[in-house]
Design a protein around this motif. Sequence first.
Motif, PDB file in Angstrom:
ATOM      1  N   ASN A   7      26.184  -3.264  18.659  1.00 26.87           N
ATOM      2  CA  ASN A   7      26.787  -4.386  19.513  1.00 26.87           C
ATOM      3  C   ASN A   7      27.091  -3.994  21.150  1.00 26.87           C
ATOM      4  O   ASN A   7      26.934  -4.203  22.187  1.00 26.87           O
ATOM      5  CB  ASN A   7      27.494  -5.500  19.245  1.00 26.87           C
ATOM      6  CG  ASN A   7      26.636  -6.274  18.093  1.00 26.87           C
ATOM      7  OD1 ASN A   7      25.634  -6.624  18.180  1.00 26.87           O
ATOM      8  ND2 ASN A   7      27.795  -6.938  17.240  1.00 26.87           N
ATOM      9  N   LEU A   8      28.245  -2.895  20.486  1.00 28.49           N
ATOM     10  CA  LEU A   8      28.986  -2.025  21.792  1.00 28.49           C
ATOM     11  C   LEU A   8      27.834  -1.329  22.566  1.00 28.49           C
ATOM     12  O   LEU A   8      27.789  -1.590  23.836  1.00 28.49           O
ATOM     13  CB  LEU A   8      29.947  -1.185  21.429  1.00 28.49           C
ATOM     14  CG  LEU A   8      31.155  -1.898  20.722  1.00 28.49           C
ATOM     15  CD1 LEU A   8      31.947  -0.749  20.129  1.00 28.49           C
ATOM     16  CD2 LEU A   8      31.785  -2.431  21.807  1.00 28.49           C
ATOM     17  N   LYS A   9      26.697  -0.842  22.106  1.00 28.30           N
ATOM     18  CA  LYS A   9      25.592  -0.007  22.629  1.00 28.30           C
ATOM     19  C   LYS A   9      24.918  -1.184  23.663  1.00 28.30           C
ATOM     20  O   LYS A   9      24.637  -0.871  24.826  1.00 28.30           O
ATOM     21  CB  LYS A   9      24.505   0.633  21.719  1.00 28.30           C
ATOM     22  CG  LYS A   9      23.496   1.076  22.362  1.00 28.30           C
ATOM     23  CD  LYS A   9      22.383   1.517  21.429  1.00 28.30           C
ATOM     24  CE  LYS A   9      21.378   0.681  21.194  1.00 28.30           C
ATOM     25  NZ  LYS A   9      20.097   0.873  20.721  1.00 28.30           N
ATOM     26  N   GLN A  10      24.685  -2.345  23.193  1.00 34.59           N
ATOM     27  CA  GLN A  10      23.891  -3.253  23.937  1.00 34.59           C
ATOM     28  C   GLN A  10      24.829  -3.686  25.174  1.00 34.59           C
ATOM     29  O   GLN A  10      24.223  -3.881  26.078  1.00 34.59           O
ATOM     30  CB  GLN A  10      23.430  -4.573  23.056  1.00 34.59           C
ATOM     31  CG  GLN A  10      22.328  -4.194  22.102  1.00 34.59           C
ATOM     32  CD  GLN A  10      21.259  -3.598  22.667  1.00 34.59           C
ATOM     33  OE1 GLN A  10      20.762  -2.319  22.319  1.00 34.59           O
ATOM     34  NE2 GLN A  10      20.549  -4.443  23.455  1.00 34.59           N
ATOM     35  N   ASN A  11      26.192  -3.877  24.838  1.00 34.02           N
ATOM     36  CA  ASN A  11      26.936  -4.165  25.790  1.00 34.02           C
ATOM     37  C   ASN A  11      26.775  -3.302  26.929  1.00 34.02           C
ATOM     38  O   ASN A  11      26.762  -3.621  28.120  1.00 34.02           O
ATOM     39  CB  ASN A  11      28.367  -4.462  25.428  1.00 34.02           C
ATOM     40  CG  ASN A  11      28.608  -5.450  24.599  1.00 34.02           C
ATOM     41  OD1 ASN A  11      27.793  -6.536  24.478  1.00 34.02           O
ATOM     42  ND2 ASN A  11      29.753  -5.720  23.732  1.00 34.02           N
ATOM     43  N   ILE A  12      26.817  -2.146  26.855  1.00 32.03           N
ATOM     44  CA  ILE A  12      26.714  -0.842  27.654  1.00 32.03           C
ATOM     45  C   ILE A  12      25.731  -0.987  28.607  1.00 32.03           C
ATOM     46  O   ILE A  12      25.559  -0.987  29.876  1.00 32.03           O
ATOM     47  CB  ILE A  12      26.830   0.402  26.973  1.00 32.03           C
ATOM     48  CG1 ILE A  12      28.662   0.651  26.712  1.00 32.03           C
ATOM     49  CG2 ILE A  12      26.815   1.588  28.165  1.00 32.03           C
ATOM     50  CD1 ILE A  12      29.297   1.395  27.500  1.00 32.03           C
ATOM     51  N   LEU A  13      24.624  -0.987  27.895  1.00 33.55           N
ATOM     52  CA  LEU A  13      23.139  -1.169  28.348  1.00 33.55           C
ATOM     53  C   LEU A  13      23.108  -2.587  29.361  1.00 33.55           C
ATOM     54  O   LEU A  13      22.497  -2.384  30.453  1.00 33.55           O
ATOM     55  CB  LEU A  13      22.082  -1.369  27.252  1.00 33.55           C
ATOM     56  CG  LEU A  13      21.880  -0.098  26.557  1.00 33.55           C
ATOM     57  CD1 LEU A  13      20.871  -0.332  25.355  1.00 33.55           C
ATOM     58  CD2 LEU A  13      21.856   1.136  27.234  1.00 33.55           C
ATOM     59  N   GLN A  14      23.561  -3.643  28.961  1.00 30.63           N
ATOM     60  CA  GLN A  14      23.772  -4.893  29.747  1.00 30.63           C
ATOM     61  C   GLN A  14      24.492  -4.360  31.093  1.00 30.63           C
ATOM     62  O   GLN A  14      24.093  -4.894  31.969  1.00 30.63           O
ATOM     63  CB  GLN A  14      24.142  -5.922  29.204  1.00 30.63           C
ATOM     64  CG  GLN A  14      23.300  -6.726  28.069  1.00 30.63           C
ATOM     65  CD  GLN A  14      23.809  -7.578  27.189  1.00 30.63           C
ATOM     66  OE1 GLN A  14      24.940  -7.646  27.207  1.00 30.63           O
ATOM     67  NE2 GLN A  14      23.116  -7.983  26.492  1.00 30.63           N
ATOM     68  N   ASP A  15      25.745  -3.936  30.842  1.00 27.35           N
ATOM     69  CA  ASP A  15      26.546  -3.608  32.029  1.00 27.35           C
ATOM     70  C   ASP A  15      25.625  -2.628  32.974  1.00 27.35           C
ATOM     71  O   ASP A  15      26.007  -2.606  33.996  1.00 27.35           O
ATOM     72  CB  ASP A  15      27.841  -2.816  31.638  1.00 27.35           C
ATOM     73  CG  ASP A  15      28.763  -4.015  30.778  1.00 27.35           C
ATOM     74  OD1 ASP A  15      28.417  -5.087  30.940  1.00 27.35           O
ATOM     75  OD2 ASP A  15      29.871  -3.544  30.219  1.00 27.35           O
ATOM     76  N   LEU A  16      25.251  -1.569  32.470  1.00 27.33           N
ATOM     77  CA  LEU A  16      24.303  -0.682  33.374  1.00 27.33           C
ATOM     78  C   LEU A  16      23.157  -1.344  34.266  1.00 27.33           C
ATOM     79  O   LEU A  16      22.885  -1.221  35.195  1.00 27.33           O
ATOM     80  CB  LEU A  16      23.868   0.436  32.559  1.00 27.33           C
ATOM     81  CG  LEU A  16      24.684   1.512  31.872  1.00 27.33           C
ATOM     82  CD1 LEU A  16      24.049   2.562  30.728  1.00 27.33           C
ATOM     83  CD2 LEU A  16      25.098   2.462  33.278  1.00 27.33           C
ATOM     84  N   ASP A  17      22.551  -2.527  33.441  1.00 26.85           N
ATOM     85  CA  ASP A  17      21.775  -3.344  34.234  1.00 26.85           C
ATOM     86  C   ASP A  17      22.286  -4.053  35.150  1.00 26.85           C
ATOM     87  O   ASP A  17      21.760  -4.117  36.334  1.00 26.85           O
ATOM     88  CB  ASP A  17      20.750  -4.270  33.016  1.00 26.85           C
ATOM     89  CG  ASP A  17      20.026  -3.489  32.041  1.00 26.85           C
ATOM     90  OD1 ASP A  17      19.406  -2.325  32.358  1.00 26.85           O
ATOM     91  OD2 ASP A  17      19.601  -4.112  31.273  1.00 26.85           O
ATOM     92  N   ALA A  18      23.538  -4.424  34.816  1.00 24.97           N
ATOM     93  CA  ALA A  18      24.350  -5.327  35.981  1.00 24.97           C
ATOM     94  C   ALA A  18      24.713  -4.271  37.049  1.00 24.97           C
ATOM     95  O   ALA A  18      24.733  -4.843  38.306  1.00 24.97           O
ATOM     96  CB  ALA A  18      25.199  -5.905  35.390  1.00 24.97           C
TER      97      ALA A  18
END
Length: 123
Positions: free
Chosen positions: A97-108
């Motif tokens: 879940n934390l990995k996905q959060n970072i990936l979403q933040d990088l997309d943003a």
Amino acid sequence: MAIDAARFDHEKFVHDVLYKITDHQDGSPDHELPDDHQCRFGKWYDGVGREQFGSLPEFRELEGVHAQVHQTARSIQASLASGNRDEVTRQGPELINLKQNILQDLDALRVAVVGHRGERGES
């Protein structure tokens, strides 16, 4: 290092930790995990990333989640070393879940960078 390279380094770090969960034999870690400033993503974040994107709130959002990734990874490693498989099983999905959060933040961040460059007339 570009955002894509930072993304790759983060994904590789998490993949390596998760691989140890599924393939760990003897319970002893084979190496010490780097902290959130020593890993490749952290070096990018503290250096070139901060220089290029430090004024953007989307960039600053990455810091806390990135630290949590490393805290969770170290906790998983400690649980593996102590043989506490139940705790490892509980923390694996948390790391994902934390990995996905970072990936979403990088997309943003990528969207914000494109928008910021457009505002300044850069291409």
